[in-house]
Design a protein around this motif. Structure first.
Motif, PDB file in Angstrom:
ATOM      1  N   GLU A  23       0.820  -1.219   0.000  1.00  0.00           N
ATOM      2  CA  GLU A  23       0.000   0.000   0.000  1.00  0.00           C
ATOM      3  C   GLU A  23       0.847   1.259   0.000  1.00  0.00           C
ATOM      4  OE1 GLU A  23      -3.041   0.142   2.950  1.00  0.00           O
ATOM      5  OE2 GLU A  23      -4.300  -1.282   1.866  1.00  0.00           O
ATOM      6  N   ALA A  24       1.829   1.314   0.881  1.00  0.00           N
ATOM      7  CA  ALA A  24       2.667   2.516   0.966  1.00  0.00           C
ATOM      8  C   ALA A  24       3.489   2.705  -0.306  1.00  0.00           C
ATOM      9  CB  ALA A  24       3.589   2.433   2.181  1.00  0.00           C
ATOM     10  N   LEU A  25       4.072   1.629  -0.809  1.00  0.00           N
ATOM     11  CA  LEU A  25       4.859   1.733  -2.033  1.00  0.00           C
ATOM     12  C   LEU A  25       3.963   2.082  -3.220  1.00  0.00           C
ATOM     13  CD1 LEU A  25       7.241  -1.334  -1.562  1.00  0.00           C
ATOM     14  CD2 LEU A  25       7.787   1.086  -1.220  1.00  0.00           C
ATOM     15  N   GLY A  26       2.795   1.471  -3.268  1.00  0.00           N
ATOM     16  CA  GLY A  26       1.852   1.764  -4.346  1.00  0.00           C
ATOM     17  C   GLY A  26       1.396   3.201  -4.335  1.00  0.00           C
ATOM     18  N   ALA A  27       1.152   3.740  -3.140  1.00  0.00           N
ATOM     19  CA  ALA A  27       0.774   5.157  -3.039  1.00  0.00           C
ATOM     20  C   ALA A  27       1.902   6.041  -3.571  1.00  0.00           C
ATOM     21  CB  ALA A  27       0.446   5.514  -1.592  1.00  0.00           C
ATOM     22  N   GLU A  28       3.135   5.669  -3.276  1.00  0.00           N
ATOM     23  CA  GLU A  28       4.274   6.431  -3.778  1.00  0.00           C
ATOM     24  C   GLU A  28       4.385   6.322  -5.304  1.00  0.00           C
ATOM     25  OE1 GLU A  28       9.103   6.719  -3.319  1.00  0.00           O
ATOM     26  OE2 GLU A  28       7.960   5.847  -1.664  1.00  0.00           O
ATOM     27  N   VAL A  29       4.098   5.139  -5.834  1.00  0.00           N
ATOM     28  CA  VAL A  29       4.101   4.957  -7.288  1.00  0.00           C
ATOM     29  C   VAL A  29       3.109   5.927  -7.930  1.00  0.00           C
ATOM     30  CG1 VAL A  29       3.433   3.376  -9.151  1.00  0.00           C
ATOM     31  CG2 VAL A  29       4.904   2.561  -7.288  1.00  0.00           C
ATOM     32  N   ASP A  31       1.779   8.677  -6.615  1.00  0.00           N
ATOM     33  CA  ASP A  31       2.177  10.060  -6.380  1.00  0.00           C
ATOM     34  C   ASP A  31       3.220  10.489  -7.414  1.00  0.00           C
ATOM     35  OD1 ASP A  31       2.129  12.515  -4.833  1.00  0.00           O
ATOM     36  OD2 ASP A  31       4.111  11.930  -4.083  1.00  0.00           O
ATOM     37  N   ARG A  32       4.198   9.637  -7.678  1.00  0.00           N
ATOM     38  CA  ARG A  32       5.223   9.946  -8.676  1.00  0.00           C
ATOM     39  C   ARG A  32       4.618  10.010 -10.080  1.00  0.00           C
ATOM     40  NH1 ARG A  32      10.407   9.750  -7.605  1.00  0.00           N
ATOM     41  NH2 ARG A  32      11.024   9.324  -5.474  1.00  0.00           N
ATOM     42  N   LEU A  33       3.712   9.077 -10.363  1.00  0.00           N
ATOM     43  CA  LEU A  33       3.064   9.071 -11.668  1.00  0.00           C
ATOM     44  C   LEU A  33       2.291  10.365 -11.905  1.00  0.00           C
ATOM     45  CD1 LEU A  33       2.172   7.559 -14.274  1.00  0.00           C
ATOM     46  CD2 LEU A  33       0.264   6.657 -12.916  1.00  0.00           C
ATOM     47  N   PHE A  34       1.519  10.779 -10.922  1.00  0.00           N
ATOM     48  CA  PHE A  34       0.700  11.983 -11.072  1.00  0.00           C
ATOM     49  C   PHE A  34       1.548  13.248 -11.172  1.00  0.00           C
ATOM     50  CE2 PHE A  34      -2.791   9.580  -8.617  1.00  0.00           C
ATOM     51  CZ  PHE A  34      -3.174   8.918  -9.775  1.00  0.00           C
ATOM     52  N   LYS A  35       2.674  13.265 -10.475  1.00  0.00           N
ATOM     53  CA  LYS A  35       3.556  14.445 -10.560  1.00  0.00           C
ATOM     54  C   LYS A  35       4.298  14.489 -11.889  1.00  0.00           C
ATOM     55  CE  LYS A  35       4.110  15.258  -5.670  1.00  0.00           C
ATOM     56  NZ  LYS A  35       4.878  14.956  -4.474  1.00  0.00           N
ATOM     57  N   SER A  36       4.695  13.333 -12.401  1.00  0.00           N
ATOM     58  CA  SER A  36       5.456  13.311 -13.651  1.00  0.00           C
ATOM     59  C   SER A  36       4.560  13.365 -14.885  1.00  0.00           C
ATOM     60  CB  SER A  36       6.357  12.078 -13.713  1.00  0.00           C
ATOM     61  OG  SER A  36       5.589  10.895 -13.744  1.00  0.00           O
ATOM     62  N   CYS A  37       3.322  12.931 -14.732  1.00  0.00           N
ATOM     63  CA  CYS A  37       2.389  12.931 -15.861  1.00  0.00           C
ATOM     64  C   CYS A  37       0.986  13.259 -15.342  1.00  0.00           C
ATOM     65  CB  CYS A  37       2.413  11.569 -16.545  1.00  0.00           C
ATOM     66  SG  CYS A  37       1.573  11.569 -18.121  1.00  0.00           S
ATOM     67  N   PHE A  44      -8.812   9.028 -12.140  1.00  0.00           N
ATOM     68  CA  PHE A  44      -9.045   8.903 -10.704  1.00  0.00           C
ATOM     69  C   PHE A  44      -9.775  10.130 -10.161  1.00  0.00           C
ATOM     70  CE2 PHE A  44      -5.280   6.539 -11.910  1.00  0.00           C
ATOM     71  CZ  PHE A  44      -5.534   5.299 -11.372  1.00  0.00           C
ATOM     72  N   SER A  45     -10.737  10.629 -10.908  1.00  0.00           N
ATOM     73  CA  SER A  45     -11.391  11.882 -10.555  1.00  0.00           C
ATOM     74  C   SER A  45     -12.144  11.829  -9.223  1.00  0.00           C
ATOM     75  CB  SER A  45     -12.349  12.313 -11.673  1.00  0.00           C
ATOM     76  OG  SER A  45     -13.344  11.320 -11.862  1.00  0.00           O
ATOM     77  N   LYS A  46     -12.536  10.666  -8.781  1.00  0.00           N
ATOM     78  CA  LYS A  46     -13.285  10.552  -7.522  1.00  0.00           C
ATOM     79  C   LYS A  46     -12.377  10.237  -6.328  1.00  0.00           C
ATOM     80  CE  LYS A  46     -17.452   8.908  -9.826  1.00  0.00           C
ATOM     81  NZ  LYS A  46     -18.178   9.907 -10.255  1.00  0.00           N
ATOM     82  N   PHE A  47     -11.075  10.181  -6.564  1.00  0.00           N
ATOM     83  CA  PHE A  47     -10.120   9.837  -5.514  1.00  0.00           C
ATOM     84  C   PHE A  47      -9.498  11.083  -4.900  1.00  0.00           C
ATOM     85  CE2 PHE A  47      -8.560   5.302  -6.649  1.00  0.00           C
ATOM     86  CZ  PHE A  47      -9.850   4.897  -6.925  1.00  0.00           C
ATOM     87  N   ASN A  48      -9.103  10.959  -3.643  1.00  0.00           N
ATOM     88  CA  ASN A  48      -8.256  11.974  -3.016  1.00  0.00           C
ATOM     89  C   ASN A  48      -6.838  11.660  -3.484  1.00  0.00           C
ATOM     90  OD1 ASN A  48      -6.549  13.463  -1.403  1.00  0.00           O
ATOM     91  ND2 ASN A  48      -7.483  12.859   0.524  1.00  0.00           N
ATOM     92  N   LEU A  49      -6.269  12.537  -4.279  1.00  0.00           N
ATOM     93  CA  LEU A  49      -4.970  12.284  -4.887  1.00  0.00           C
ATOM     94  C   LEU A  49      -3.808  12.922  -4.138  1.00  0.00           C
ATOM     95  CD1 LEU A  49      -5.951  12.599  -8.649  1.00  0.00           C
ATOM     96  CD2 LEU A  49      -5.915  10.567  -7.188  1.00  0.00           C
ATOM     97  N   GLU A  50      -4.046  13.350  -2.915  1.00  0.00           N
ATOM     98  CA  GLU A  50      -2.957  13.899  -2.114  1.00  0.00           C
ATOM     99  C   GLU A  50      -2.009  12.772  -1.720  1.00  0.00           C
ATOM    100  OE1 GLU A  50      -4.221  16.325   1.180  1.00  0.00           O
ATOM    101  OE2 GLU A  50      -5.927  17.061   0.027  1.00  0.00           O
ATOM    102  N   ALA A  51      -0.726  13.091  -1.663  1.00  0.00           N
ATOM    103  CA  ALA A  51       0.288  12.092  -1.313  1.00  0.00           C
ATOM    104  C   ALA A  51      -0.069  11.396   0.000  1.00  0.00           C
ATOM    105  CB  ALA A  51       1.657  12.755  -1.200  1.00  0.00           C
ATOM    106  N   GLY A  52      -0.042  10.081  -0.020  1.00  0.00           N
ATOM    107  CA  GLY A  52      -0.303   9.301   1.191  1.00  0.00           C
ATOM    108  C   GLY A  52      -1.767   9.133   1.548  1.00  0.00           C
ATOM    109  N   SER A  53      -2.683   9.596   0.691  1.00  0.00           N
ATOM    110  CA  SER A  53      -4.104   9.480   1.013  1.00  0.00           C
ATOM    111  C   SER A  53      -4.544   8.020   1.060  1.00  0.00           C
ATOM    112  CB  SER A  53      -4.944  10.235  -0.017  1.00  0.00           C
ATOM    113  OG  SER A  53      -4.986   9.521  -1.242  1.00  0.00           O
ATOM    114  N   ALA A  54      -5.647   7.784   1.743  1.00  0.00           N
ATOM    115  CA  ALA A  54      -6.193   6.426   1.839  1.00  0.00           C
ATOM    116  C   ALA A  54      -6.545   5.882   0.457  1.00  0.00           C
ATOM    117  CB  ALA A  54      -7.422   6.416   2.749  1.00  0.00           C
TER     118      ALA A  54
END
Length: 142
Positions: A23-29, A31-37, A44-54
């Motif tokens: 879960e933690a590594l996947g969240a980081e994946v 987060d990096r994906l969203f920042k780079s692209c 993921f429009s219905k998701f909380n996309l803040e780093a580390g979100s549930a």
């Protein structure tokens, strides 16, 4: 793409280190994906996309655990990813180019978190494995 014994060993070893932190590594994946692209956020429009979100932890865990299942089915990735490939191609309609981006970010996160284990041989094995995963996920688009 066939995997030799050393590649299989390297893939299994790194996954053994990562599986307890999916879960933690996947969240980081993500987060990096969203920042780079940033365009990938549209799926993921219905998701909380803040780093580390549930939401990122839950979705990241799903993605990495699916990769973990695939590490045990190296000879039959088509079966391991058949349902996911159909879901992403026909229901979610994800741009297939995003799979390469996601796999690249998985590789980066694993390398960052397991530097001693991520030898050049392990890097090569995981690069080959994730490229095969990406090709398999794109298979239903043809």
């Amino acid at each position: 793409m066939p995997f030799n014994a050393k590649e299989r060993e390297d893939i299994a070893h790194i996954w053994g280190k990562a599986c307890g932190q999916a879960e933690a590594l996947g969240a980081e994946v993500f987060d990096r994906l969203f920042k780079s692209c940033p365009a990938t956020k549209t799926y993921f429009s219905k998701f909380n996309l803040e780093a580390g979100s549930a939401d990122l932890k839950r979705q990241g865990g799903k993605i990495l655990n699916a990769v973990g299942v695939a590490t045990k089915h190296l000879d039959d990735l088509d079966s391991a990813f058949s349902q996911l490939s159909e879901l992403h191609a026909f229901k979610l309609r994800v741009d297939p180019g995003n799979f390469d981006l996601l796999c690249h970010n998985i590789l980066v996160v694993l390398a960052i978190h397991f530097p001693e284990d991520f030898t050049p041989a392990a890097h090569s094995a995981w690069d080959k494995f994730l490229a095969s995963v990406s090709v398999t996920l794109c298979s239903k688009y043809r």
